[in-house]
Design a protein around this motif. Sequence first.
Motif, PDB file in Angstrom:
ATOM      1  N   GLU A 162       0.820  -1.204   0.000  1.00 47.12           N
ATOM      2  CA  GLU A 162       0.000   0.000   0.000  1.00 47.12           C
ATOM      3  C   GLU A 162       0.857   1.257   0.000  1.00 47.12           C
ATOM      4  OE1 GLU A 162      -3.527   0.120   2.550  1.00 47.12           O
ATOM      5  OE2 GLU A 162      -3.151  -1.984   3.029  1.00 47.12           O
ATOM      6  N   SER A 163       2.065   1.200   0.543  1.00 44.08           N
ATOM      7  CA  SER A 163       2.925   2.380   0.562  1.00 44.08           C
ATOM      8  C   SER A 163       3.301   2.819  -0.848  1.00 44.08           C
ATOM      9  CB  SER A 163       4.183   2.106   1.382  1.00 44.08           C
ATOM     10  OG  SER A 163       4.931   1.032   0.823  1.00 44.08           O
ATOM     11  N   THR A 164       3.541   1.857  -1.744  1.00 47.64           N
ATOM     12  CA  THR A 164       3.859   2.202  -3.125  1.00 47.64           C
ATOM     13  C   THR A 164       2.647   2.813  -3.816  1.00 47.64           C
ATOM     14  OG1 THR A 164       5.517   0.451  -3.284  1.00 47.64           O
ATOM     15  CG2 THR A 164       4.627   1.290  -5.353  1.00 47.64           C
ATOM     16  N   VAL A 165       1.477   2.250  -3.575  1.00 52.79           N
ATOM     17  CA  VAL A 165       0.253   2.817  -4.137  1.00 52.79           C
ATOM     18  C   VAL A 165       0.075   4.255  -3.645  1.00 52.79           C
ATOM     19  CG1 VAL A 165      -2.270   2.664  -4.156  1.00 52.79           C
ATOM     20  CG2 VAL A 165      -0.876   0.596  -4.420  1.00 52.79           C
TER      21      VAL A 165
ATOM     22  N   ALA B  98       1.368   8.969 -12.784  1.00 51.69           N
ATOM     23  CA  ALA B  98       2.688   8.662 -12.237  1.00 51.69           C
ATOM     24  C   ALA B  98       2.918   7.170 -12.356  1.00 51.69           C
ATOM     25  CB  ALA B  98       2.785   9.101 -10.772  1.00 51.69           C
ATOM     26  N   LEU B  99       4.152   6.804 -12.699  1.00 48.60           N
ATOM     27  CA  LEU B  99       4.485   5.377 -12.767  1.00 48.60           C
ATOM     28  C   LEU B  99       5.775   5.093 -12.042  1.00 48.60           C
ATOM     29  CD1 LEU B  99       6.864   5.428 -15.030  1.00 48.60           C
ATOM     30  CD2 LEU B  99       5.015   5.148 -16.664  1.00 48.60           C
ATOM     31  N   CYS B 100       5.930   3.852 -11.649  1.00 44.38           N
ATOM     32  CA  CYS B 100       7.146   3.425 -10.955  1.00 44.38           C
ATOM     33  C   CYS B 100       8.283   3.233 -11.950  1.00 44.38           C
ATOM     34  CB  CYS B 100       6.905   2.110 -10.216  1.00 44.38           C
ATOM     35  SG  CYS B 100       6.166   2.311  -8.589  1.00 44.38           S
ATOM     36  N   THR B 101       9.464   3.467 -11.468  1.00 46.96           N
ATOM     37  CA  THR B 101      10.656   3.064 -12.204  1.00 46.96           C
ATOM     38  C   THR B 101      11.413   2.050 -11.350  1.00 46.96           C
ATOM     39  OG1 THR B 101      11.950   4.901 -11.273  1.00 46.96           O
ATOM     40  CG2 THR B 101      10.857   5.274 -13.390  1.00 46.96           C
ATOM     41  N   ASP B 102      12.010   1.064 -12.016  1.00 45.74           N
ATOM     42  CA  ASP B 102      12.737   0.044 -11.261  1.00 45.74           C
ATOM     43  C   ASP B 102      14.149   0.526 -10.951  1.00 45.74           C
ATOM     44  OD1 ASP B 102      14.272  -0.320 -13.560  1.00 45.74           O
ATOM     45  OD2 ASP B 102      13.228  -2.144 -14.172  1.00 45.74           O
ATOM     46  N   GLN B 103      14.944  -0.347 -10.352  1.00 48.63           N
ATOM     47  CA  GLN B 103      16.290   0.051  -9.923  1.00 48.63           C
ATOM     48  C   GLN B 103      17.194   0.424 -11.082  1.00 48.63           C
ATOM     49  OE1 GLN B 103      17.104  -3.412  -7.196  1.00 48.63           O
ATOM     50  NE2 GLN B 103      17.722  -1.771  -5.815  1.00 48.63           N
TER      51      GLN B 103
ATOM     52  N   LEU C 171       2.753  -0.852 -15.669  1.00 46.21           N
ATOM     53  CA  LEU C 171       1.736  -1.643 -14.979  1.00 46.21           C
ATOM     54  C   LEU C 171       1.916  -1.579 -13.464  1.00 46.21           C
ATOM     55  CD1 LEU C 171       1.342  -4.761 -17.293  1.00 46.21           C
ATOM     56  CD2 LEU C 171       0.057  -2.617 -17.273  1.00 46.21           C
ATOM     57  N   VAL C 172       2.635  -0.560 -13.016  1.00 49.38           N
ATOM     58  CA  VAL C 172       2.664  -0.171 -11.598  1.00 49.38           C
ATOM     59  C   VAL C 172       2.527   1.345 -11.637  1.00 49.38           C
ATOM     60  CG1 VAL C 172       3.818  -0.400  -9.368  1.00 49.38           C
ATOM     61  CG2 VAL C 172       4.306  -2.047 -11.184  1.00 49.38           C
ATOM     62  N   ALA C 173       1.315   1.820 -11.898  1.00 48.33           N
ATOM     63  CA  ALA C 173       1.128   3.222 -12.250  1.00 48.33           C
ATOM     64  C   ALA C 173      -0.274   3.711 -11.904  1.00 48.33           C
ATOM     65  CB  ALA C 173       1.388   3.421 -13.745  1.00 48.33           C
ATOM     66  N   VAL C 174      -0.392   5.035 -11.808  1.00 49.13           N
ATOM     67  CA  VAL C 174      -1.671   5.708 -11.635  1.00 49.13           C
ATOM     68  C   VAL C 174      -1.847   6.657 -12.809  1.00 49.13           C
ATOM     69  CG1 VAL C 174      -2.983   7.349 -10.247  1.00 49.13           C
ATOM     70  CG2 VAL C 174      -1.682   5.562  -9.123  1.00 49.13           C
ATOM     71  N   TYR C 175      -3.031   6.627 -13.426  1.00 49.04           N
ATOM     72  CA  TYR C 175      -3.318   7.488 -14.564  1.00 49.04           C
ATOM     73  C   TYR C 175      -4.564   8.320 -14.299  1.00 49.04           C
ATOM     74  CZ  TYR C 175      -0.188   4.185 -16.915  1.00 49.04           C
ATOM     75  OH  TYR C 175       0.878   3.397 -17.262  1.00 49.04           O
ATOM     76  N   ARG C 176      -4.534   9.554 -14.783  1.00 56.68           N
ATOM     77  CA  ARG C 176      -5.751  10.349 -14.773  1.00 56.68           C
ATOM     78  C   ARG C 176      -6.701   9.740 -15.805  1.00 56.68           C
ATOM     79  NH1 ARG C 176      -6.362  15.472 -12.637  1.00 56.68           N
ATOM     80  NH2 ARG C 176      -4.092  15.798 -12.590  1.00 56.68           N
ATOM     81  N   ALA C 177      -7.942   9.514 -15.425  1.00 55.59           N
ATOM     82  CA  ALA C 177      -8.848   8.722 -16.257  1.00 55.59           C
ATOM     83  C   ALA C 177      -9.128   9.360 -17.609  1.00 55.59           C
ATOM     84  CB  ALA C 177     -10.164   8.476 -15.514  1.00 55.59           C
TER      85      ALA C 177
ATOM     86  N   LEU D  71       3.806  11.969 -17.517  1.00 53.59           N
ATOM     87  CA  LEU D  71       3.773  11.149 -16.307  1.00 53.59           C
ATOM     88  C   LEU D  71       4.944  11.475 -15.386  1.00 53.59           C
ATOM     89  CD1 LEU D  71       3.021   7.717 -18.029  1.00 53.59           C
ATOM     90  CD2 LEU D  71       1.370   9.217 -16.895  1.00 53.59           C
ATOM     91  N   ALA D  72       4.659  11.549 -14.096  1.00 49.04           N
ATOM     92  CA  ALA D  72       5.718  11.643 -13.102  1.00 49.04           C
ATOM     93  C   ALA D  72       6.337  10.266 -12.895  1.00 49.04           C
ATOM     94  CB  ALA D  72       5.152  12.172 -11.784  1.00 49.04           C
ATOM     95  N   ARG D  73       7.578  10.252 -12.463  1.00 45.44           N
ATOM     96  CA  ARG D  73       8.267   8.997 -12.165  1.00 45.44           C
ATOM     97  C   ARG D  73       8.475   8.864 -10.662  1.00 45.44           C
ATOM     98  NH1 ARG D  73       7.270   9.708 -17.504  1.00 45.44           N
ATOM     99  NH2 ARG D  73       8.087   7.936 -18.695  1.00 45.44           N
ATOM    100  N   VAL D  74       8.242   7.665 -10.146  1.00 45.32           N
ATOM    101  CA  VAL D  74       8.392   7.387  -8.725  1.00 45.32           C
ATOM    102  C   VAL D  74       9.391   6.245  -8.563  1.00 45.32           C
ATOM    103  CG1 VAL D  74       7.244   6.557  -6.633  1.00 45.32           C
ATOM    104  CG2 VAL D  74       6.060   8.147  -8.155  1.00 45.32           C
TER     105      VAL D  74
END
Length: 282
Positions: A99-102, A117-122, A129-135, A166-169
């Motif tokens: 939930e912290s990543t969400v 915003a979407l996740c970036t890996d190491q 597919l680990v991301a939030v999008y404005r609908a 998109l923002a990167r996290v």
Amino acid sequence: MTAYDAIVLAGGAAKRLGGADKPGIRVGGRALLDRVLAACAGASTTVVVGGRRPTARAVTWTREEPQGGGPLAALDAGVRRTAADWVLVLSADLPFLGESTVGALLAAAGEGRQEGALCTDQDGRDQPLVAVYRAEPLRRELALLATEHGSLSGLPLRLLTNELDLARVEAGPLASFDCDTWEDIASARSRIREHGTVLDEWINAVKNELGIELDVDTDVLLDLARDAAHGVARPAAPLTTFLVGYAAAKASSDDDGPAAVAEAARKAAALALRWADENETQ
């Protein structure tokens, strides 16, 4: 937290797993799909795109057209069943997503005027597919891609993300770890049992299995078990913690459950110490 709907993509042929039912594969005693559903428990609506199956919590089911049409087709099918302004998009094979990543994704998406915003890996790679999008822009770009290509079937996700601001996290090292091969599954199962995390994983698995959402201070219960074992007898430890849970359930509602557990544990621990003191003074 920002209100959101969630879409979990649980289709695909799982070719590198020999066609196994990947969302149903268990890691730490829980199906991969259920682990992902736990991470997005705060969603107003959760849509799973894939074959229907038992899940730990209620979801809305749908399928892409045609079946096996790939992630963009699945995403389009899922977004048609959502209504929130923000859409969390996840694959169903993320054993360590929390939930912290969400929360971090939602916070990053809501900070400015970006479209998600979407996740970036190491290694700095985007994880769409680990991301939030404005609908609204998500629906717009899916419609434009379908018009341009005649269909979304077989199209890569980068065609969508390239068109969105998109923002990167940078999430934790395991947040976007996905299970594509049996080696990945074996690695995930091994990590679940690492000394520093195994207890939390086990408690979460038990709560999931029993349908319990109660958060309690496990250190309090462990201390109680120690006091009962040392002050009375070793078998008293599990029996005492069971009785504490039973007493707390009788005395509390869901809202004050943690406090009821703590109070029952306090009383039982005090009793165990009195019991031990009597033995020492004899």
